[in-house]
Design an enzyme around this catalytic site. Structure first.
Site, PDB file in Angstrom:
ATOM      1  N   CYS A 115     -57.884  48.604  49.224  1.00  0.00           N
ATOM      2  CA  CYS A 115     -59.468  48.893  49.053  1.00  0.00           C
ATOM      3  C   CYS A 115     -60.226  48.710  50.266  1.00  0.00           C
ATOM      4  O   CYS A 115     -61.294  49.439  50.392  1.00  0.00           O
ATOM      5  CB  CYS A 115     -60.065  47.617  47.967  1.00  0.00           C
ATOM      6  SG  CYS A 115     -59.093  47.980  46.055  1.00  0.00           S
ATOM      7  N   HIS A 255     -67.936  48.402  49.142  1.00  0.00           N
ATOM      8  CA  HIS A 255     -66.762  48.684  48.361  1.00  0.00           C
ATOM      9  C   HIS A 255     -66.911  48.314  46.740  1.00  0.00           C
ATOM     10  O   HIS A 255     -67.369  47.378  46.342  1.00  0.00           O
ATOM     11  CB  HIS A 255     -65.335  47.974  48.650  1.00  0.00           C
ATOM     12  CG  HIS A 255     -64.179  48.264  47.523  1.00  0.00           C
ATOM     13  ND1 HIS A 255     -63.763  49.253  47.093  1.00  0.00           N
ATOM     14  CD2 HIS A 255     -63.468  47.153  46.893  1.00  0.00           C
ATOM     15  CE1 HIS A 255     -63.044  49.286  46.356  1.00  0.00           C
ATOM     16  NE2 HIS A 255     -62.665  47.888  46.051  1.00  0.00           N
ATOM     17  N   ASN A 285     -63.291  50.859  40.028  1.00  0.00           N
ATOM     18  CA  ASN A 285     -62.676  50.658  41.375  1.00  0.00           C
ATOM     19  C   ASN A 285     -61.827  51.744  41.817  1.00  0.00           C
ATOM     20  O   ASN A 285     -60.707  51.889  41.257  1.00  0.00           O
ATOM     21  CB  ASN A 285     -62.127  49.523  41.441  1.00  0.00           C
ATOM     22  CG  ASN A 285     -61.514  49.075  42.813  1.00  0.00           C
ATOM     23  OD1 ASN A 285     -61.387  49.821  43.732  1.00  0.00           O
ATOM     24  ND2 ASN A 285     -60.984  47.770  43.007  1.00  0.00           N
TER      25      ASN A 285
END
EC number: 2.3.1.180
Length: 331
Positions: A115, A255, A285
């Site tokens: 990520c 993020h 996500n």
């Protein structure tokens, strides 16, 4: 230095299929309310069986190149960040994506930072451009996370979505159109907090076999606590290093992992609501794609304009983390 690295353009792409929280109730002990309360997610996009990460990435990449007023042949380097590559080990998704763009005989490689992938991409592109080695670098966060999810695991499968974001990093002589600063870090001692196991098959030379399913695994509570603690320190460090305060930042684009993580960082640093870009509620996500997708949404909504200063941060498997201060230099 004769020039700085500059974010010249940004684009994104998501699959057409929307998957709402309630759909998980068909096969999991969960509900729309349970998911949204704990994550902030309402829906996400999933690619179809034929689509791969490179297919999502190439659509975003084409638009990013066009928005930078370039052609694919003007690109000197292609770098892709993904935790869901088209192939297990080789070729890289960057090579596949380059071919789909019609780019030949130019370097291309992948970055594996989960990520945090987009922050790592910025770091690499900034270094290559400011060294003078390359003029135009295409960076792409492309994820088909649905391909590595265990849909029996309520703790992970509800969190992720598919999508891609792409940017062209070029040159500028103006500091306030530059990728001002990027800091990245990692600590492999926590690698078992967030990982995708690899299945081992017996060979004539090694009888060992591990029938582990190749799905993403996560220690959710541990990751949450470390993410908040680490990101707070990281963001404070990069602001202090550059003699900046939260109010100097036009947009805070974290993020998009979990609304609670974003909210904890936002409240601690006292960012105003209008400074924070949120897309987790509709995309979930999307790993390495989440920051460029959020940047693109802000641009397309008119919230991000040339010269605006963005603060980016991310945390992911590895464990990896990083932050960046970026002036929007293009379009």
């Amino acid at each position: 230095m004769e020039f700085y690295a500059s974010l010249k353009s940004i684009a994104m792409h998501v699959p057409s299929e929307r998957v709402k929280n309630a759909e998980f109730q068909q096969f999991l002990d969960t509900s729309d309310e349970w998911i949204e309360k704990r994550t902030g997610i309402k829906e996400r996009r999933f690619a179809n069986d034929e689509e791969k990460s490179s297919d999502l990435g190439v659509i975003a990449a084409k638009q990013a190149i066009e928005r930078a007023h370039l052609t694919p042949q003007d690109i000197d380097l292609v770098v892709v960040a993904t935790l869901s590559p088209d192939f297990l080990a080789m070729p890289s998704t960057a090579c596949v994506l380059s071919a789909k763009l019609g780019i030949e005989n130019k370097p291309a490689f992948d970055i594996s930072a989960a990520c945090t992938g987009f922050i790592y991409l910025l770091s690499v592109a900034k270094a290559y451009v400011e060294s003078g080695m390359y003029e135009n670098v295409l960076i792409v966060g492309a994820e088909k996370t649905s391909s590595v999810l265990d849909f029996k695991d309520r703790g992970t499968c509800i969190l992720f979505g598919d999508g891609a974001g792409a940017c062209v990093i070029g040159r500028t002589k103006r500091l306030k159109e530059s990728v001002l600063d990027v800091q990245i870090s990692a600590n492999g001692n926590f690698s078992n907090y967030l990982y995708t196991p690899r299945t081992l098959k017996p060979t004539p030379f090694n009888a060992k076999e591990e029938a582990l399913e190749p799905f993403l695994r996560m220690k959710g509570n541990e990751v949450f606590k470390l993410a908040v603690k680490t990101l707070l320190k990281d963001v404070e460090t990069i602001l202090e290093k550059n003699a900046l305060k939260p109010e100097d930042v036009r947009l805070f684009i974290p993020h998009q992992a979990n609304f609670r993580i974003i909210q904890a960082v936002r409240e601690h640093l006292d960012f105003k609501d209008e400074q924070v870009v949120l897309t987790v509620h509709k995309y979930g996500n999307t790993s390495a794609a989440s920051i460029p997708m959020a940047m693109c949404e802000a641009y397309e909504e008119g919230r991000l304009k040339k010269g605006d200063l963005m603060l980016l941060d991310a945390f992911g498997g590895g464990l990896t983390w990083g932050s960046a201060l970026v002036y929007f230099g293009g379009i």
